[in-house]
Design a protein around this motif. Structure first.
Motif, PDB file in Angstrom:
ATOM      1  N   VAL A  61      21.094  39.568  33.125  1.00  0.00           N
ATOM      2  CA  VAL A  61      22.453  40.374  33.581  1.00  0.00           C
ATOM      3  C   VAL A  61      23.594  39.642  32.872  1.00  0.00           C
ATOM      4  CG1 VAL A  61      21.653  40.845  35.954  1.00  0.00           C
ATOM      5  CG2 VAL A  61      23.190  38.749  35.585  1.00  0.00           C
ATOM      6  N   ASP A  62      24.868  40.424  32.809  1.00  0.00           N
ATOM      7  CA  ASP A  62      25.890  39.634  32.155  1.00  0.00           C
ATOM      8  C   ASP A  62      26.307  38.640  32.927  1.00  0.00           C
ATOM      9  OD1 ASP A  62      28.321  39.204  31.288  1.00  0.00           O
ATOM     10  OD2 ASP A  62      28.970  41.237  30.692  1.00  0.00           O
ATOM     11  N   PHE A  63      25.876  37.414  33.140  1.00  0.00           N
ATOM     12  CA  PHE A  63      25.950  36.507  33.813  1.00  0.00           C
ATOM     13  C   PHE A  63      27.547  36.345  34.224  1.00  0.00           C
ATOM     14  CE2 PHE A  63      26.708  31.940  34.277  1.00  0.00           C
ATOM     15  CZ  PHE A  63      26.474  31.663  35.827  1.00  0.00           C
ATOM     16  N   ASP A  64      28.404  35.932  32.984  1.00  0.00           N
ATOM     17  CA  ASP A  64      29.489  35.709  33.092  1.00  0.00           C
ATOM     18  C   ASP A  64      30.554  36.625  33.817  1.00  0.00           C
ATOM     19  OD1 ASP A  64      29.558  33.131  31.953  1.00  0.00           O
ATOM     20  OD2 ASP A  64      29.799  34.174  29.791  1.00  0.00           O
ATOM     21  N   ARG A  65      30.180  38.019  33.428  1.00  0.00           N
ATOM     22  CA  ARG A  65      30.958  38.929  34.274  1.00  0.00           C
ATOM     23  C   ARG A  65      30.527  39.339  35.900  1.00  0.00           C
ATOM     24  NH1 ARG A  65      31.300  44.989  31.547  1.00  0.00           N
ATOM     25  NH2 ARG A  65      32.318  43.760  30.145  1.00  0.00           N
ATOM     26  N   GLY A  66      29.173  38.966  36.113  1.00  0.00           N
ATOM     27  CA  GLY A  66      28.726  38.927  37.328  1.00  0.00           C
ATOM     28  C   GLY A  66      29.453  37.933  38.221  1.00  0.00           C
ATOM     29  N   LEU A  67      29.208  36.864  37.582  1.00  0.00           N
ATOM     30  CA  LEU A  67      29.888  35.367  38.498  1.00  0.00           C
ATOM     31  C   LEU A  67      31.268  35.667  38.699  1.00  0.00           C
ATOM     32  CD1 LEU A  67      29.318  32.831  39.495  1.00  0.00           C
ATOM     33  CD2 LEU A  67      29.658  31.734  37.435  1.00  0.00           C
ATOM     34  N   ALA A  68      32.189  36.241  37.480  1.00  0.00           N
ATOM     35  CA  ALA A  68      33.525  36.156  37.828  1.00  0.00           C
ATOM     36  C   ALA A  68      33.724  37.537  38.902  1.00  0.00           C
ATOM     37  CB  ALA A  68      34.226  36.766  36.459  1.00  0.00           C
ATOM     38  N   TYR A  69      33.108  38.340  39.009  1.00  0.00           N
ATOM     39  CA  TYR A  69      33.006  39.346  40.007  1.00  0.00           C
ATOM     40  C   TYR A  69      32.657  38.728  41.332  1.00  0.00           C
ATOM     41  CZ  TYR A  69      32.170  43.460  42.930  1.00  0.00           C
ATOM     42  OH  TYR A  69      32.282  44.307  44.078  1.00  0.00           O
ATOM     43  N   CYS A  70      31.809  38.063  41.518  1.00  0.00           N
ATOM     44  CA  CYS A  70      31.457  37.412  42.971  1.00  0.00           C
ATOM     45  C   CYS A  70      32.447  36.500  43.419  1.00  0.00           C
ATOM     46  CB  CYS A  70      30.114  36.573  42.743  1.00  0.00           C
ATOM     47  SG  CYS A  70      28.475  37.486  42.924  1.00  0.00           S
ATOM     48  N   VAL A  71      32.896  35.434  42.457  1.00  0.00           N
ATOM     49  CA  VAL A  71      33.966  34.771  42.804  1.00  0.00           C
ATOM     50  C   VAL A  71      35.333  35.273  43.118  1.00  0.00           C
ATOM     51  CG1 VAL A  71      35.432  32.616  42.111  1.00  0.00           C
ATOM     52  CG2 VAL A  71      33.015  32.837  41.527  1.00  0.00           C
ATOM     53  N   GLY A  72      35.552  36.485  42.356  1.00  0.00           N
ATOM     54  CA  GLY A  72      36.805  37.224  42.625  1.00  0.00           C
ATOM     55  C   GLY A  72      36.707  37.802  43.939  1.00  0.00           C
ATOM     56  N   GLN A  73      35.490  38.391  44.306  1.00  0.00           N
ATOM     57  CA  GLN A  73      35.396  39.084  45.923  1.00  0.00           C
ATOM     58  C   GLN A  73      35.505  38.169  46.801  1.00  0.00           C
ATOM     59  OE1 GLN A  73      34.517  42.652  46.460  1.00  0.00           O
ATOM     60  NE2 GLN A  73      35.562  42.486  44.683  1.00  0.00           N
ATOM     61  N   LEU A  74      35.036  36.901  46.395  1.00  0.00           N
ATOM     62  CA  LEU A  74      35.327  35.587  47.606  1.00  0.00           C
ATOM     63  C   LEU A  74      36.671  35.282  47.686  1.00  0.00           C
ATOM     64  CD1 LEU A  74      32.137  33.160  47.043  1.00  0.00           C
ATOM     65  CD2 LEU A  74      32.964  34.596  49.127  1.00  0.00           C
ATOM     66  N   ARG A  75      37.349  35.227  46.665  1.00  0.00           N
ATOM     67  CA  ARG A  75      38.669  34.711  46.756  1.00  0.00           C
ATOM     68  C   ARG A  75      39.602  36.016  47.487  1.00  0.00           C
ATOM     69  NH1 ARG A  75      38.730  31.964  41.261  1.00  0.00           N
ATOM     70  NH2 ARG A  75      38.830  29.743  41.953  1.00  0.00           N
ATOM     71  N   ALA A  76      39.337  37.162  47.399  1.00  0.00           N
ATOM     72  CA  ALA A  76      39.980  38.514  47.839  1.00  0.00           C
ATOM     73  C   ALA A  76      39.584  38.360  49.311  1.00  0.00           C
ATOM     74  CB  ALA A  76      39.434  39.659  47.347  1.00  0.00           C
ATOM     75  N   ALA A  77      38.326  38.010  49.853  1.00  0.00           N
ATOM     76  CA  ALA A  77      38.114  38.050  51.256  1.00  0.00           C
ATOM     77  C   ALA A  77      38.729  36.898  51.733  1.00  0.00           C
ATOM     78  CB  ALA A  77      36.510  37.834  51.542  1.00  0.00           C
ATOM     79  N   LEU A  78      38.792  35.868  51.280  1.00  0.00           N
ATOM     80  CA  LEU A  78      39.448  34.511  51.762  1.00  0.00           C
ATOM     81  C   LEU A  78      41.158  34.561  51.634  1.00  0.00           C
ATOM     82  CD1 LEU A  78      36.785  31.912  50.613  1.00  0.00           C
ATOM     83  CD2 LEU A  78      37.154  33.018  53.127  1.00  0.00           C
TER      84      LEU A  78
END
Length: 303
Positions: A61-78
């Motif tokens: 996968v596009d790892f950098d983009r996928g990781l940025a999305y995951c961390v961004g979703q976490l920060r939004a939830a928190l």
């Protein structure tokens, strides 16, 4: 197991995140990333470790983009921010670290300890064949319970009068004094954000009480001495939304409870058309800065 941090809790087995006992929507991959970060709280989780944990070695996968999305979703939830993180800190070219204090609850482990503490076998069902030893053990246990009860009563009496070794701050539910009931929900959630922000300062430095019933009373019925007695707090954070000169005006206070004096007051003014939800982080940041200066006296600056 369940991880607790601030007003959040995360069950890694069910992948459920809650905030003040209310469920927070979180996609499966960000939930898995959160589970790994919490299990390694305080340590660095490298980008490669996250990649292997989330996608494995055979997934391309596009790892950098996928990781940025995951961390961004976490920060939004928190409700977190990369510029001023309270939970997830980015370490450039290295990875990420969960920096808030974390308490761990493992119901299974505590149950196994309780079973083994009564001398059971591995399946917990074997019974002793020696009645004399069973009676001696029961008498010893009863004696220990009596001792613990007496000692606990003495500790409770002492703790009721002893001064806490850290300052405690009570956070009252903010009052909506605009007469507009549609603003009630947005105003009432401000206190949750403040509790979350202050709790992230660390339980060894400051105690935060936002749950006592007295903190839900309207300010006209909120007596400082009663608040101090029921919350054991030295300071009270409170606020109320009003309309002033055609604008929304949110007045925030920090009150010293031993004499009822206001030690800090700040006003935020907004257009009536502005969404109150956008005030949460601004209010919490200003109050955190004031609490650091007035209560903790550490002189740190908070952006």
């Amino acid at each position: 197991m369940t991880y607790r941090f601030g007003i959040f809790a995360f069950d890694d087995r069910a992948a459920i995140l809650t905030r003040s006992e209310r469920r927070v929507a979180l996609e499966p991959q960000p939930a898995r990333a959160l589970a790994l970060l919490l299990s390694r709280a305080g340590a660095v989780v490298t980008r490669e470790e996250l990649r292997a944990h989330l996608w494995g070695g055979d997934t391309h996968v596009d790892f950098d983009r996928g990781l940025a999305y995951c961390v961004g979703q976490l920060r939004a939830a928190l409700g977190d921010s990369s510029d001023n993180p309270r939970f997830i800190q980015t370490l450039p070219r290295r990875g990420f670290s969960f920096i808030a204090p974390v308490a761990i609850e493992d119901g299974r482990s505590s149950f196994d300890v309780r079973r083994s503490s009564f001398g059971g076998t591995e399946n917990g069902e074997r019974r002793t064949e020696n009645d004399r030893r069973s009676l001696s053990a029961a008498l010893l246990l009863a004696t220990a319970l009596v001792f613990l009860t007496v000692a606990g009563a003495g500790w409770w009496a002492t703790s009721r009068t002893a001064a806490p070794d850290r300052p405690i701050v009570a956070v009252a539910v903010f009052d909506n004094e605009t007469g507009d009931a549609s603003r009630e929900r947005a105003v009432s959630t401000i206190a949750d954000v403040i509790v979350e922000r202050l709790t992230a300062l660390g339980p060894s430095r400051i105690g935060v009480n936002g749950n006592s019933t007295v903190l839900r009373n309207p300010r006209a019925d909120r007596d400082p001495r009663t608040v101090a007695r029921e919350t054991h707090a030295a300071f009270l954070v409170a606020g109320h939304l009003q309309t002033k000169d055609g604008r929304l005006s949110l007045l925030m206070h920090i009150i010293r409870l031993d004499d009822g004096t206001h030690v800090w007051v700040q006003r935020i003014s907004r257009s009536p058309d502005d969404a109150l939800e956008s005030l949460d982080e601004d209010v919490a940041a200003q109050i955190e800065k004031a609490v650091r200066r007035i209560v903790l006296k550490d002189g740190l600056q908070v952006s």
